[in-house]
Scaffold this active site. Structure first.
Site, PDB file in Angstrom:
ATOM      1  N   GLU A   3       6.463   3.955   9.495  1.00 22.56           N
ATOM      2  CA  GLU A   3       6.278   3.682  10.920  1.00 22.56           C
ATOM      3  C   GLU A   3       6.172   4.960  11.742  1.00 22.56           C
ATOM      4  OE1 GLU A   3       5.749   0.659  11.455  1.00 22.56           O
ATOM      5  OE2 GLU A   3       7.000  -0.587  10.187  1.00 22.56           O
ATOM      6  N   ARG A  41      14.931  12.501   2.755  1.00 23.35           N
ATOM      7  CA  ARG A  41      14.473  12.832   1.406  1.00 23.35           C
ATOM      8  C   ARG A  41      13.128  12.180   1.127  1.00 23.35           C
ATOM      9  NH1 ARG A  41      17.731  10.964  -4.005  1.00 23.35           N
ATOM     10  NH2 ARG A  41      16.904  12.497  -5.479  1.00 23.35           N
ATOM     11  N   PRO A  45       5.911  13.113  -2.690  1.00 28.65           N
ATOM     12  CA  PRO A  45       5.119  13.812  -1.662  1.00 28.65           C
ATOM     13  C   PRO A  45       3.697  13.282  -1.519  1.00 28.65           C
ATOM     14  CG  PRO A  45       6.334  15.388  -2.993  1.00 28.65           C
ATOM     15  CD  PRO A  45       6.489  14.058  -3.663  1.00 28.65           C
ATOM     16  N   GLY A  98       0.768  -1.233   0.000  1.00 27.52           N
ATOM     17  CA  GLY A  98       0.000   0.000   0.000  1.00 27.52           C
ATOM     18  C   GLY A  98       0.798   1.282   0.000  1.00 27.52           C
ATOM     19  N   LYS A 150      14.902   8.195   5.115  1.00 26.13           N
ATOM     20  CA  LYS A 150      14.855   7.626   6.456  1.00 26.13           C
ATOM     21  C   LYS A 150      13.728   6.611   6.634  1.00 26.13           C
ATOM     22  CE  LYS A 150      16.742  11.448   9.250  1.00 26.13           C
ATOM     23  NZ  LYS A 150      17.457  10.733  10.311  1.00 26.13           N
TER      24      LYS A 150
END
Length: 732
Positions: free
Chosen positions: A699, A622, A626, A461, A695
């Protein structure tokens, strides 16, 4: 070589597989059309612990269409070899289905009925008669005996706590949560001689292959796992569960392809859960709000046959500057199935406790909650004595406070009211580990100027098809429509599981490496080809844009991939990209961060909580896409609303039965529960973490949501709720 132009990475592109999904053409685990498939239904144990004394299969086998009933009395003994490469929890033993008469938890598979139709299998399963010698199960975390603790300490927390002018001592209770993804877990298994193919809902095709090869004593290359689309996982697909083994066993015994789909009810005891916790936290502080001591004591549930742990200790070690820290984390073996990682594992649970206590300390000291956190910002990771690769929490606070209107918050609880509704604002910090693992990716550039990239990752997803295509397109200098990214097949180059926010950093770095290799091959071919306009040029001066190689400062001098490969009679160029993962000794401490803000309304008479708006601000390196990042934030915050206000697995401790094993009684957020959600990602990158500078975001967007809501509830009502979910009863 010159840096490649970045036309795709960073752009808010639509999902490349979106049309397939909205038109129903994306094929999920149970939807593959396999010739000759028959159906299997698992029969679950109706006791919480004990032994099977008999299984009467006569009525089931007498039904038309029923082919076999398999149970411990007639199932073959399976090798169940060790497989350290799988994602199974360390310690204990696997649940070995149909290998003995022992029942370890309510809902454990005790038999499977295989029939020519699903209806026949379901009816046959209903006719099976199983007798037990039942024992009293232990399922209550607060009454069971805990194991030996895992500990951490620095300084002298006990002495510092005694000397602290201000102390907070509170116990928090977090309910068990279940993943409840939209797609149920399902497996289709087919044997061809001694080779096994499974179409499975999984977040790790390589891990499932490894487990099945161990269970059936097969070489790894004799098992193929296929999972091109996953309808949500949240961690539930991070290991190979017993139903997948049952499907493969049933297929081998019947010599027919077998489809097995878990019912919604069965997913509550068949595929893991976020464990419940009882967590006591003591804070010591100066009157100026500087933390001097933190003492963490936590008990978390695990199963009696495996030891499950998660990173619940880490936030308390590094989130705030604290010279004296003591931690003890004890697992409590219970007669339940084994827990598993669930979105923001460990960090989300710990954040509720730590961030609630920090808010309580701020109220005690009369300090703004953001200011208190600022006063305790560490200059390095005090648990590792390492600098942070990046840590922009201060910027998250500032950006979030301005965008959310934090200056309109009234510090005094119950001081803002709109009719019957008490209005409050709260915030919390969040952190999650920047995980990376070794990965590989195959890249092929065809003579027609198209490219195919393959990796054995999956897409549950987050938009993996799209984000990996973006990385590949820019690295090869192609357009998005000329690149095809393939995933979800264990025959592809190996990848780590899709979990822990590691996919973009790991697989993306391997894709980048492979595409860079192929592009460099093409550049070398061009500059060494006397017939090429680029002959004699320095390779480092050549870039590729839109499938055309040219001199960076002279776009007119160049040629296309097609002309280059055609002239050199090359059908393709290819390479295998790789990413080695983090080094054995890292020079930095790597985390992603957030500041989450919530505004709630609480009915003063009824105690009902309604979230009105939320904002997350993220330091996540980065951002590849978006739009995908925003989608992750919406999903993570929505899940956090569920954790804070709705989700709670209820167990009847008399027999171990889960009382609310359905979506009518186990409540998850629906559209009416989801308010205005906004996300801001700070512009930046982390090149120390990985070649892409990412990064991971899947989560961290969940961590901190529940405490932000709980702190807003306190601001609205003056009531400090220390258990999740927050119920109307707790506020009345």
């Amino acid at each position: 070589m010159s840096p490649q132009p970045q036309a795709a990475v960073g752009a808010p592109l639509s999902r490349v597989e979106g049309r397939l999904k909205v038109t129903g053409k994306a094929t999920y685990a149970a939807e593959h059309d396999i010739e000759g498939v028959v159906h299997a239904v698992i029969v679950d144990a109706s006791i919480g612990r004990g032994r099977i004394t008999s299984i009467d299969t006569d009525d089931a086998l007498a039904q038309p269409g029923v082919l076999r009933v398999i149970h411990h009395g007639n199932a073959p003994k399976l090798p169940y070899q060790d497989n350290p490469a799988s994602n199974n929890p360390p310690g204990g033993r696997r649940l070995r289905v149909f290998q003995d008469d022992e029942v370890l938890f309510h809902g454990q598979p005790v038999a499977v009925v295989v029939a020519t139709t699903l209806e026949a299998a379901q009816h046959g399963a209903s006719l099976l008669k199983v007798a037990y010698d039942a024992q009293q199960p232990s399922t209550d975390l607060t009454k069971a005996k805990a194991g030996k603790p895992t500990t951490y300490a620095r300084g002298d927390a006990a002495a510092a706590l005694r000397a602290a002018p201000v102390r907070i001592d509170a116990t928090y209770r977090l309910a068990r949560n279940h993943h409840n993804a939209m797609e149920p877990h399902a497996t289709i298994a087919r044997w061809s001689g001694n080779t096994l193919t499974v179409w499975d809902k999984t977040q790790w095709v390589i891990g499932t292959r490894t487990e099945l090869s161990a269970v059936f004593g097969l070489p790894a290359d004799a098992v193929r796992v296929i999972s091109p689309y996953v309808g949500g996982g949240f961690g539930s697909g991070l290991r190979c569960w017993p139903h997948t083994v049952v499907a493969a066993l049933a297929a081998r015994e019947t010599r027919r392809p077998v489809k097995l789909v878990l019912k919604r009810r069965q997913q509550f005891f068949g595929t893991g859960f976020r464990p419940s916790y009882e967590y006591r936290l003591k804070l010591g502080s100066s009157r100026q709000g500087r933390l001097t001591a933190m003492v963490h004591e936590m008990d978390g549930e695990t199963s009696s046959y495996e030891t499950f742990t998660e990173s619940v200790l880490r936030p308390g070690q590094m989130l705030y500057s604290t010279p004296n820290v003591s931690q003890a984390y004890r697992t409590v073996p219970l007669d339940v199935n084994t827990p598993l990682y669930m979105r923001g594992p460990g960090f989300a649970s710990a954040s509720f406790v730590i961030e609630s206590a920090m808010d309580e300390l701020a109220a005690e000291l009369g300090i703004d909650p953001i200011e208190l956190r600022r006063r305790n910002e560490p200059s390095e990771d005090e648990s590792k004595n390492l600098p942070f690769s990046t840590r922009r929490l201060r910027e998250c606070y500032t950006t979030g406070a301005r965008a959310f209107g934090w200056d309109r918050r009234r510090a005094e609880p119950r001081s803002r009211r709109e009719g019957d509704w008490l209005i409050g604002m709260g915030m919390a910090a969040g952190v999650y580990d920047t995980a990376r693992r070794a990965a590989q990716a195959g890249v092929r550039l065809n003579a027609d100027g198209t490219a195919v990239v393959e990796a054995a990752t999956i897409d549950m997803g987050p938009g993996t098809y799209t984000s990996q295509t973006q990385v590949a397109a820019d690295a090869l200098g192609l357009t998005m429509r000329t690149v095809t990214f393939r995933l979800g097949d264990s025959l592809f180059p190996p990848s780590p599981p899709q979990g822990g926010s590691m996919t973009m950093a790991s697989v993306g770095s391997a894709v980048l490496d492979g595409c860079d290799q192929v592009r460099r091959q093409a550049v070398r071919l061009a500059v060494e080809d006397r017939r090429s306009p680029l002959y004699g040029a320095r390779p480092e001066d050549v870039v590729v844009r839109g499938g055309r190689l040219h001199i960076k400062d002279n776009p007119a001098r160049g040629e296309t991939y097609q002309s280059l490969l055609s002239r050199n009679k090359r059908s393709h160029l290819e390479a295998e990209g790789s990413y080695a993962g983090p080094g054995s000794k890292e020079r930095y401490s790597f985390y992603a961060y957030n500041a989450t803000f919530a505004e709630v309304a609480v009915d003063a008479s009824l105690g009902l909580v309604r979230v009105r708006r939320m904002l997350g601000v993220y330091d996540a390196g980065r951002i590849i896409n978006p739009e995908l990042a925003k989608s992750q934030a919406i999903g993570g915050i929505t899940g956090g609303i569920g954790t804070a206000l709705l989700e709670h697995t209820v167990t009847d401790h008399r027999d171990g039965r889960i009382v609310n094993a359905n979506l009518a009684d186990y409540l998850v957020p629906v559209n009416a529960d989801v308010p205005d959600i906004q996300a801001i990602y700070l512009d930046g990158e982390d090149r120390e973490a990985d070649p892409l500078g990412v990064k991971g975001i899947g989560e961290v967007v969940h961590v901190g949501v529940a405490p932000a809501i709980a702190n807003a509830v306190h601001n609205a009502t003056g009531r400090r709720v220390r258990q999740l979910p927050i119920t109307a009863e707790a506020l009345l």
